[in-house]
Design an enzyme around this catalytic site. Structure first.
Site, PDB file in Angstrom:
ATOM      1  N   ARG A 165      30.016  38.756  35.709  1.00 46.30           N
ATOM      2  CA  ARG A 165      30.469  39.988  35.067  1.00 46.30           C
ATOM      3  C   ARG A 165      30.579  39.806  33.565  1.00 46.30           C
ATOM      4  O   ARG A 165      30.569  40.765  32.820  1.00 46.30           O
ATOM      5  CB  ARG A 165      31.852  40.377  35.605  1.00 46.30           C
ATOM      6  CG  ARG A 165      31.884  40.723  37.074  1.00 46.30           C
ATOM      7  CD  ARG A 165      33.312  40.728  37.594  1.00 46.30           C
ATOM      8  NE  ARG A 165      34.161  41.718  36.953  1.00 46.30           N
ATOM      9  CZ  ARG A 165      34.257  42.981  37.322  1.00 46.30           C
ATOM     10  NH1 ARG A 165      33.540  43.415  38.332  1.00 46.30           N
ATOM     11  NH2 ARG A 165      35.064  43.823  36.705  1.00 46.30           N
ATOM     12  N   ARG A 223      26.680  35.654  24.714  1.00 47.60           N
ATOM     13  CA  ARG A 223      25.678  36.172  23.768  1.00 47.60           C
ATOM     14  C   ARG A 223      25.513  35.273  22.559  1.00 47.60           C
ATOM     15  O   ARG A 223      26.506  34.757  22.030  1.00 47.60           O
ATOM     16  CB  ARG A 223      26.093  37.559  23.259  1.00 47.60           C
ATOM     17  CG  ARG A 223      26.231  38.597  24.318  1.00 47.60           C
ATOM     18  CD  ARG A 223      26.265  39.984  23.697  1.00 47.60           C
ATOM     19  NE  ARG A 223      26.599  40.966  24.728  1.00 47.60           N
ATOM     20  CZ  ARG A 223      27.794  41.533  24.853  1.00 47.60           C
ATOM     21  NH1 ARG A 223      28.766  41.244  24.012  1.00 47.60           N
ATOM     22  NH2 ARG A 223      27.998  42.398  25.812  1.00 47.60           N
ATOM     23  N   ARG A 225      44.104  39.295  45.859  1.00 43.49           N
ATOM     24  CA  ARG A 225      45.074  38.906  44.833  1.00 43.49           C
ATOM     25  C   ARG A 225      45.860  40.158  44.478  1.00 43.49           C
ATOM     26  O   ARG A 225      45.316  41.275  44.431  1.00 43.49           O
ATOM     27  CB  ARG A 225      44.364  38.370  43.576  1.00 43.49           C
ATOM     28  CG  ARG A 225      43.665  37.078  43.814  1.00 43.49           C
ATOM     29  CD  ARG A 225      44.619  35.937  44.047  1.00 43.49           C
ATOM     30  NE  ARG A 225      45.218  35.475  42.810  1.00 43.49           N
ATOM     31  CZ  ARG A 225      46.342  34.764  42.766  1.00 43.49           C
ATOM     32  NH1 ARG A 225      47.019  34.502  43.888  1.00 43.49           N
ATOM     33  NH2 ARG A 225      46.810  34.323  41.615  1.00 43.49           N
ATOM     34  N   ARG A 232      46.951  38.336  30.715  1.00 43.44           N
ATOM     35  CA  ARG A 232      46.628  39.120  29.519  1.00 43.44           C
ATOM     36  C   ARG A 232      47.790  39.997  29.104  1.00 43.44           C
ATOM     37  O   ARG A 232      48.683  40.293  29.911  1.00 43.44           O
ATOM     38  CB  ARG A 232      45.369  39.959  29.726  1.00 43.44           C
ATOM     39  CG  ARG A 232      45.359  40.845  30.943  1.00 43.44           C
ATOM     40  CD  ARG A 232      43.953  41.439  31.163  1.00 43.44           C
ATOM     41  NE  ARG A 232      43.888  42.180  32.411  1.00 43.44           N
ATOM     42  CZ  ARG A 232      42.764  42.624  32.965  1.00 43.44           C
ATOM     43  NH1 ARG A 232      41.612  42.400  32.393  1.00 43.44           N
ATOM     44  NH2 ARG A 232      42.788  43.284  34.098  1.00 43.44           N
ATOM     45  N   GLU A 239      50.359  40.908  32.379  1.00 44.02           N
ATOM     46  CA  GLU A 239      49.804  40.991  33.727  1.00 44.02           C
ATOM     47  C   GLU A 239      49.862  39.621  34.398  1.00 44.02           C
ATOM     48  O   GLU A 239      49.250  38.667  33.909  1.00 44.02           O
ATOM     49  CB  GLU A 239      48.360  41.470  33.588  1.00 44.02           C
ATOM     50  CG  GLU A 239      47.833  42.181  34.781  1.00 44.02           C
ATOM     51  CD  GLU A 239      46.494  42.845  34.476  1.00 44.02           C
ATOM     52  OE1 GLU A 239      46.429  43.711  33.595  1.00 44.02           O
ATOM     53  OE2 GLU A 239      45.508  42.451  35.120  1.00 44.02           O
ATOM     54  N   TYR A 253      34.481  43.992  45.034  1.00 43.51           N
ATOM     55  CA  TYR A 253      35.031  43.966  43.677  1.00 43.51           C
ATOM     56  C   TYR A 253      34.249  44.974  42.831  1.00 43.51           C
ATOM     57  O   TYR A 253      33.487  44.622  41.944  1.00 43.51           O
ATOM     58  CB  TYR A 253      34.872  42.538  43.145  1.00 43.51           C
ATOM     59  CG  TYR A 253      35.548  42.203  41.842  1.00 43.51           C
ATOM     60  CD1 TYR A 253      36.308  43.118  41.134  1.00 43.51           C
ATOM     61  CD2 TYR A 253      35.427  40.924  41.315  1.00 43.51           C
ATOM     62  CE1 TYR A 253      36.916  42.779  39.943  1.00 43.51           C
ATOM     63  CE2 TYR A 253      36.034  40.560  40.122  1.00 43.51           C
ATOM     64  CZ  TYR A 253      36.767  41.495  39.441  1.00 43.51           C
ATOM     65  OH  TYR A 253      37.355  41.145  38.250  1.00 43.51           O
ATOM     66  N   ASP A 272      33.481  48.130  40.251  1.00 40.62           N
ATOM     67  CA  ASP A 272      33.951  48.819  39.049  1.00 40.62           C
ATOM     68  C   ASP A 272      33.998  50.314  39.351  1.00 40.62           C
ATOM     69  O   ASP A 272      33.400  50.772  40.322  1.00 40.62           O
ATOM     70  CB  ASP A 272      33.000  48.557  37.882  1.00 40.62           C
ATOM     71  CG  ASP A 272      33.155  47.146  37.336  1.00 40.62           C
ATOM     72  OD1 ASP A 272      34.273  46.601  37.425  1.00 40.62           O
ATOM     73  OD2 ASP A 272      32.162  46.591  36.827  1.00 40.62           O
TER      74      ASP A 272
END
Ligand code: UDP
Length: 371
Positions: A171, A175, A248, A279, A300, A349, A351
């Site tokens: 995911r 770069r 989770r 985060r 979180e 999972y 999106d």
């Protein structure tokens, strides 16, 4: 007389199916266990900070799917938010996802050519990476893996990255340019006015009953309905008869702070193991809203899931895949009138855009089969 469909759950899968099927002439009723619509995308406006807070974790809409983007834009205008998270590790902040500026901060690498040379030097020669750790080592080497991936992944999944599938990490882009847009997708943004308003628009004119738990009254609901679309967890539907699937869960710690801007960014990831949260999210950045002198932040904390906790992430281990397939057989044979969908019903999972795409597809199939 329109045919009756019951939709269990008012997240994206349920809401989009309800809209499409209602528009096609079906009589839909949406019931939702929580006391609100929107599933985990649910947002609440905070007047002190003048922003919509993402109650169940940050939701940034991003997609390459033109059809999905056009569809969702029919229900909300989107702002120009672009996710550019930062990473905090042992006292330093880094650009993320891993890009040329990250490598510059760490190693003084300045050009794509230097970046390429650096990666070629540190990559492990693993031909066919079999797990998340092997894949990272084969792409970015040990040092970068340890800073950005290892600790965060262990916290997030409570498993060694060697025990996790490669799909989770794919995911994330790597770069050799200075592009730090987390998502490489063509369309991205946050619905202006919040996700809850978007869901209200999708569900406009449709009967919705929040605070109603299908499983408390299953026999009643199974009667009288042509079809049931169920977006809750597949294993819970079957009372965990074959054992629970793995998930989770998350704990959110939210604070209103008397400062205009706490961290200067929507998302900062804390990748080291010794920090218990993964985060900090500062919600006003999603809305690009900075007029108030106060702000809302959320830490979180990922946690082990036990039945009864909200399941946020499916853990796609070989064991849960095997169990999932058995549940899917059960679903096909025992309750053929029930269609399972969404992140929990499909145990994927997903999106948001993938959920919407799947809901549009499912609705089309139902419409074609019943007209
Ligand atoms: N990840 C990581 N470090 C980070 C962010 C993500 O190692 O700073 C890994 C981690 O394994 C995580 C996966 O990448 O589970 C996917 O992250 P993403 O941000 O897509 O997860 P989500 O936003 O769905 O929680």
């Amino acid at each position: 007389m329109p045919k009756k469909i019951l939709i269990v759950g008012a997240g994206f899968f349920g809401a989009v199916c309800a809209r499409e099927l209602t528009d096609a002439g079906f009589e839909c009723l949406v019931i939702e266990r929580r006391d609100h619509i929107g599933g985990n995308c649910y947002t609440v406006f905070n007047p002190e900070a003048a922003c919509h807070c993402h109650v169940y974790g940050p939701h940034i809409f991003h997609t390459d799917k033109e059809e999905v983007w056009n569809y969702i834009c029919g229900f909300a205008d989107f702002n120009h938010f672009v996710n550019r998270p930062k990473v905090f590790y042992r006292g330093n902040l880094y650009s993320f996802p891993i890009n040329l500026f990250t490598l510059y901060q760490l190693f003084g690498v300045r050009t794509p050519g230097e970046g390429q040379a650096y990666l070629e030097k540190v990559r492990w020669p693993i031909q066919d990476p079999k797990n998340l750790e092997e894949w990272c080592l084969s792409q970015i080497g040990k040092e970068v893996y340890e800073i950005f991936i290892e600790g965060y992944t262990r916290k997030q999944w409570n498993r060694h990255p060697k025990e996790l599938p490669v799909g989770i990490i794919k995911r994330l882009p790597i770069r050799l340019t200075f592009d730090d847009n987390y998502y490489g997708h063509q369309y991205q943004g946050i619905p202006i006015g919040g996700y809850t308003a978007l869901f209200e628009k999708i569900l406009k004119g449709i009967a919705v009953e929040p605070g109603v738990d299908f499983l408390q009254d299953r026999e009643y609901w199974m009667k009288n309905r042509l079809l049931i679309i169920y977006t809750g967890a597949l294993d819970e539907f079957f009372s965990y008869n074959l054992g629970p699937l793995e998930y989770r869960t998350l704990r959110f710690e939210t604070e209103l702070l008397p400062v205009a801007d706490f961290q200067g960014n929507a998302v900062i990831n804390f990748t080291e193991d010794s920090v218990p949260f993964t985060r900090i999210v500062e919600h006003k950045h999603f809305d690009l809203s900075f007029q108030e002198p106060e702000t809302v932040i959320t830490r979180e904390y990922p946690n082990n899931w036990v039945p009864g906790d909200p399941p946020y992430y499916p853990v796609n281990t070989a064991e849960s895949q095997e169990r999932l397939e058995k549940y899917q057989i059960l679903a096909g044979t025992e309750v053929p009138r029930v269609i399972f969908g969404g992140r929990l019903g499909a145990y994927r999972y997903f999106d948001m855009d993938q959920v919407i795409e799947a809901a549009l597809k499912t609705s089309k199939i139902i419409i074609q089969a019943n007209t």
